[in-house]
Write a protein that holds these residues in place. Structure first.
Motif, PDB file in Angstrom:
ATOM      1  N   ILE A 167       0.352  -1.173  -0.320  1.00  0.00           N
ATOM      2  CA  ILE A 167       0.220  -0.291  -0.512  1.00  0.00           C
ATOM      3  C   ILE A 167       0.732   1.395   0.102  1.00  0.00           C
ATOM      4  O   ILE A 167       1.889   1.301   0.323  1.00  0.00           O
ATOM      5  N   MET A 168       0.502   2.258  -0.961  1.00  0.00           N
ATOM      6  CA  MET A 168       1.454   3.386  -1.056  1.00  0.00           C
ATOM      7  C   MET A 168       0.492   4.791  -0.591  1.00  0.00           C
ATOM      8  O   MET A 168      -0.390   4.504  -0.273  1.00  0.00           O
ATOM      9  N   ALA A 169       1.118   5.229   0.425  1.00  0.00           N
ATOM     10  CA  ALA A 169       0.515   6.231   1.331  1.00  0.00           C
ATOM     11  C   ALA A 169       1.307   7.238   1.523  1.00  0.00           C
ATOM     12  O   ALA A 169       2.742   7.340   1.803  1.00  0.00           O
ATOM     13  N   SER A 170       0.626   8.278   2.283  1.00  0.00           N
ATOM     14  CA  SER A 170       0.832   9.499   2.740  1.00  0.00           C
ATOM     15  C   SER A 170       0.276  10.023   4.044  1.00  0.00           C
ATOM     16  O   SER A 170      -1.066  10.255   3.678  1.00  0.00           O
ATOM     17  N   ALA A 171       0.574   9.535   4.879  1.00  0.00           N
ATOM     18  CA  ALA A 171       0.218   9.046   6.139  1.00  0.00           C
ATOM     19  C   ALA A 171      -0.198  10.728   6.372  1.00  0.00           C
ATOM     20  O   ALA A 171      -1.395  11.180   7.346  1.00  0.00           O
ATOM     21  N   LEU A 172       0.822  11.617   6.694  1.00  0.00           N
ATOM     22  CA  LEU A 172       0.996  12.689   6.737  1.00  0.00           C
ATOM     23  C   LEU A 172      -1.105  13.765   6.380  1.00  0.00           C
ATOM     24  O   LEU A 172      -1.605  14.443   6.359  1.00  0.00           O
ATOM     25  N   GLN A 173      -0.608  13.526   4.877  1.00  0.00           N
ATOM     26  CA  GLN A 173      -1.656  13.841   4.617  1.00  0.00           C
ATOM     27  C   GLN A 173      -3.760  12.758   4.276  1.00  0.00           C
ATOM     28  O   GLN A 173      -4.247  13.039   4.307  1.00  0.00           O
ATOM     29  N   GLY A 174      -3.223  11.611   5.227  1.00  0.00           N
ATOM     30  CA  GLY A 174      -4.021  10.884   5.749  1.00  0.00           C
ATOM     31  C   GLY A 174      -4.605  10.192   4.005  1.00  0.00           C
ATOM     32  O   GLY A 174      -5.599   9.165   4.079  1.00  0.00           O
ATOM     33  N   LYS A 175      -3.536   9.961   3.114  1.00  0.00           N
ATOM     34  CA  LYS A 175      -4.042   8.943   1.916  1.00  0.00           C
ATOM     35  C   LYS A 175      -2.885   7.870   2.332  1.00  0.00           C
ATOM     36  O   LYS A 175      -2.380   7.458   2.713  1.00  0.00           O
ATOM     37  N   GLY A 176      -4.218   6.583   1.837  1.00  0.00           N
ATOM     38  CA  GLY A 176      -3.741   5.545   2.040  1.00  0.00           C
ATOM     39  C   GLY A 176      -4.046   4.777   3.151  1.00  0.00           C
ATOM     40  O   GLY A 176      -3.555   3.403   3.400  1.00  0.00           O
ATOM     41  N   VAL A 177      -4.210   5.651   4.677  1.00  0.00           N
ATOM     42  CA  VAL A 177      -3.643   4.932   5.784  1.00  0.00           C
ATOM     43  C   VAL A 177      -5.324   4.495   5.891  1.00  0.00           C
ATOM     44  O   VAL A 177      -5.094   3.011   7.064  1.00  0.00           O
ATOM     45  N   ILE A 178      -6.722   4.692   5.884  1.00  0.00           N
ATOM     46  CA  ILE A 178      -8.043   3.624   5.794  1.00  0.00           C
ATOM     47  C   ILE A 178      -7.471   2.817   5.032  1.00  0.00           C
ATOM     48  O   ILE A 178      -8.007   1.137   5.018  1.00  0.00           O
ATOM     49  N   ASP A 179      -7.072   2.827   3.747  1.00  0.00           N
ATOM     50  CA  ASP A 179      -6.409   1.332   3.133  1.00  0.00           C
ATOM     51  C   ASP A 179      -5.879   0.174   3.432  1.00  0.00           C
ATOM     52  O   ASP A 179      -5.834  -0.362   3.306  1.00  0.00           O
ATOM     53  N   THR A 180      -4.904   1.066   4.182  1.00  0.00           N
ATOM     54  CA  THR A 180      -4.128   0.254   4.875  1.00  0.00           C
ATOM     55  C   THR A 180      -4.878  -0.698   6.126  1.00  0.00           C
ATOM     56  O   THR A 180      -4.900  -2.128   5.931  1.00  0.00           O
ATOM     57  N   PHE A 181      -5.383   0.099   6.719  1.00  0.00           N
ATOM     58  CA  PHE A 181      -6.359  -0.677   7.557  1.00  0.00           C
ATOM     59  C   PHE A 181      -7.239  -1.511   7.018  1.00  0.00           C
ATOM     60  O   PHE A 181      -6.936  -3.055   7.718  1.00  0.00           O
ATOM     61  N   LYS A 182      -8.387  -1.603   5.675  1.00  0.00           N
ATOM     62  CA  LYS A 182      -8.671  -2.084   4.988  1.00  0.00           C
ATOM     63  C   LYS A 182      -8.433  -3.329   4.609  1.00  0.00           C
ATOM     64  O   LYS A 182      -9.210  -4.863   5.295  1.00  0.00           O
ATOM     65  N   LEU A 183      -6.836  -3.030   5.189  1.00  0.00           N
ATOM     66  CA  LEU A 183      -6.413  -4.381   3.990  1.00  0.00           C
ATOM     67  C   LEU A 183      -6.131  -5.748   5.026  1.00  0.00           C
ATOM     68  O   LEU A 183      -6.183  -6.978   4.798  1.00  0.00           O
ATOM     69  N   LEU A 184      -5.548  -5.215   6.478  1.00  0.00           N
ATOM     70  CA  LEU A 184      -5.072  -5.257   7.392  1.00  0.00           C
ATOM     71  C   LEU A 184      -6.230  -5.965   7.858  1.00  0.00           C
ATOM     72  O   LEU A 184      -6.100  -7.289   8.551  1.00  0.00           O
ATOM     73  N   LEU A 185      -7.555  -5.296   7.757  1.00  0.00           N
ATOM     74  CA  LEU A 185      -8.922  -6.413   8.113  1.00  0.00           C
ATOM     75  C   LEU A 185      -8.948  -7.446   7.971  1.00  0.00           C
ATOM     76  O   LEU A 185      -9.656  -8.388   8.148  1.00  0.00           O
ATOM     77  N   ASP A 186      -9.127  -7.523   6.075  1.00  0.00           N
ATOM     78  CA  ASP A 186      -9.387  -8.436   5.787  1.00  0.00           C
ATOM     79  C   ASP A 186      -8.426  -9.843   5.766  1.00  0.00           C
ATOM     80  O   ASP A 186      -9.201 -11.105   5.721  1.00  0.00           O
ATOM     81  N   ARG A 187      -7.877  -9.650   6.114  1.00  0.00           N
ATOM     82  CA  ARG A 187      -6.226 -10.362   5.505  1.00  0.00           C
ATOM     83  C   ARG A 187      -6.088 -11.324   7.992  1.00  0.00           C
ATOM     84  O   ARG A 187      -6.813 -12.363   8.005  1.00  0.00           O
ATOM     85  N   LEU A 188      -7.019 -10.613   8.436  1.00  0.00           N
ATOM     86  CA  LEU A 188      -7.393 -11.138   9.361  1.00  0.00           C
ATOM     87  C   LEU A 188      -8.377 -11.485  10.269  1.00  0.00           C
ATOM     88  O   LEU A 188      -8.092 -11.973  11.132  1.00  0.00           O
ATOM     89  N   TYR A 189      -9.408 -11.046   9.387  1.00  0.00           N
ATOM     90  CA  TYR A 189     -10.466 -12.006   9.204  1.00  0.00           C
ATOM     91  C   TYR A 189     -10.737 -13.338   8.788  1.00  0.00           C
ATOM     92  O   TYR A 189     -11.147 -14.139   9.744  1.00  0.00           O
ATOM     93  N   THR A 190     -10.084 -13.608   8.144  1.00  0.00           N
ATOM     94  CA  THR A 190      -9.256 -14.735   7.420  1.00  0.00           C
ATOM     95  C   THR A 190      -9.258 -15.541   8.831  1.00  0.00           C
ATOM     96  O   THR A 190      -9.691 -17.186   9.020  1.00  0.00           O
ATOM     97  N   ILE A 191      -8.012 -15.493   9.591  1.00  0.00           N
ATOM     98  CA  ILE A 191      -7.980 -16.082  10.154  1.00  0.00           C
ATOM     99  C   ILE A 191      -8.755 -16.017  11.540  1.00  0.00           C
ATOM    100  O   ILE A 191      -9.103 -16.905  12.160  1.00  0.00           O
ATOM    101  N   ILE A 192      -9.549 -15.036  11.959  1.00  0.00           N
ATOM    102  CA  ILE A 192     -10.634 -14.710  13.373  1.00  0.00           C
ATOM    103  C   ILE A 192     -11.201 -15.603  13.242  1.00  0.00           C
ATOM    104  O   ILE A 192     -11.779 -16.547  14.072  1.00  0.00           O
ATOM    105  N   ASN A 193     -12.193 -15.365  12.073  1.00  0.00           N
ATOM    106  CA  ASN A 193     -13.101 -16.027  11.378  1.00  0.00           C
ATOM    107  C   ASN A 193     -13.545 -17.819  11.332  1.00  0.00           C
ATOM    108  O   ASN A 193     -14.167 -18.443  12.185  1.00  0.00           O
TER     109      ASN A 193
END
Length: 224
Positions: A167-193
């Motif tokens: 994921i490419m991001a500029s956290a200072l500008q808020g770009k890519g931050v939520i995209d990063t988090f969503k991808l992590l949640l997607d990968r996390l869900y597979t294990i936790i579910n």
């Protein structure tokens, strides 16, 4: 390792933002605190030294409730990037359920990224976690700075790893931050579910899990 309290029907997950010093770990967490509007969100706790660098950790709690009444909580942590705080990094990393590795896109920082990634792998092994199976996302931050590493080169270099795409991001500008988090949640869900049957027993499917925890202001998830 998730913390499940059967008596209180509460499941707590731990996500750690890891990376070299000054890569933008705390900025990611601050932006998530500002941008996210999940069912529940606690206060952001930031502990800094005099030079505005994380000394121990930052922590942001968020959560949602399942149809069964399951109280699902995520605690988001950062770790200090400085080498002298390695014991603290290891302590915060212990029992992590997912990791966001925040790399610095500046060409001058690529060796530091590699060193920090190697340190992450070593510390995960020391706390009994496997970097190849742990849900993880790699974010290359600071894309707003001139002269950064080429995106295509980075994607190609990481293409054969379990963490592609980056994921490419500029956290200072808020770009890519939520995209990063969503991808992590997607990968996390597979294990936790798979382990806690979130969908079958608690009515939390993948979309509810991801959108419910990553909804931003002005877009509350319709099923919540």
């Amino acid at each position: 390792m998730p913390d499940f309290d059967a008596d209180d029907n509460k499941l707590t997950l731990k996500v750690v933002f890891y990376g070299p010093a000054l890569s933008g770990k705390t900025t990611n967490l601050m932006q998530l605190h500002s941008l996210l509007n999940p069912q529940r969100k606690g206060e952001l706790m930031v502990l800094e030294t005099r030079d505005d660098r994380t000394l121990f950790f930052d922590m942001l709690p968020i959560g949602l409730r399942g149809d069964s009444g399951l109280d699902l909580r995520l605690k988001l942590y950062t770790v200090p990037g400085q080498v002298q705080h390695d014991s603290t990094r290891k302590a915060v990393l212990s029992r992590a359920d997912g990791v966001v590795f925040v790399a610095d896109s500046q060409l001058s920082q690529q060796d530091n990224n590699a060193t920090a990634f190697g340190n992450l792998e070593e510390n995960l092994e020391k706390v009994g976690l496997d970097i190849d199976t742990l849900p993880m996302v790699v974010q290359f931050n600071k894309r707003d700075i001139p002269g950064v590493a080429d995106e295509q080169d980075l994607q190609t270099r990481w293409a054969s790893t379990p963490w592609a795409p980056l994921i490419m991001a500029s956290a200072l500008q808020g770009k890519g931050v939520i995209d990063t988090f969503k991808l992590l949640l997607d990968r996390l869900y597979t294990i936790i579910n798979g382990e806690y049957h979130l969908e079958r027993q608690h009515g939390i499917n993948r979309q509810t899990f991801i959108e419910g925890l990553s909804a931003s202001h002005g877009e509350r998830y319709a099923h919540l």
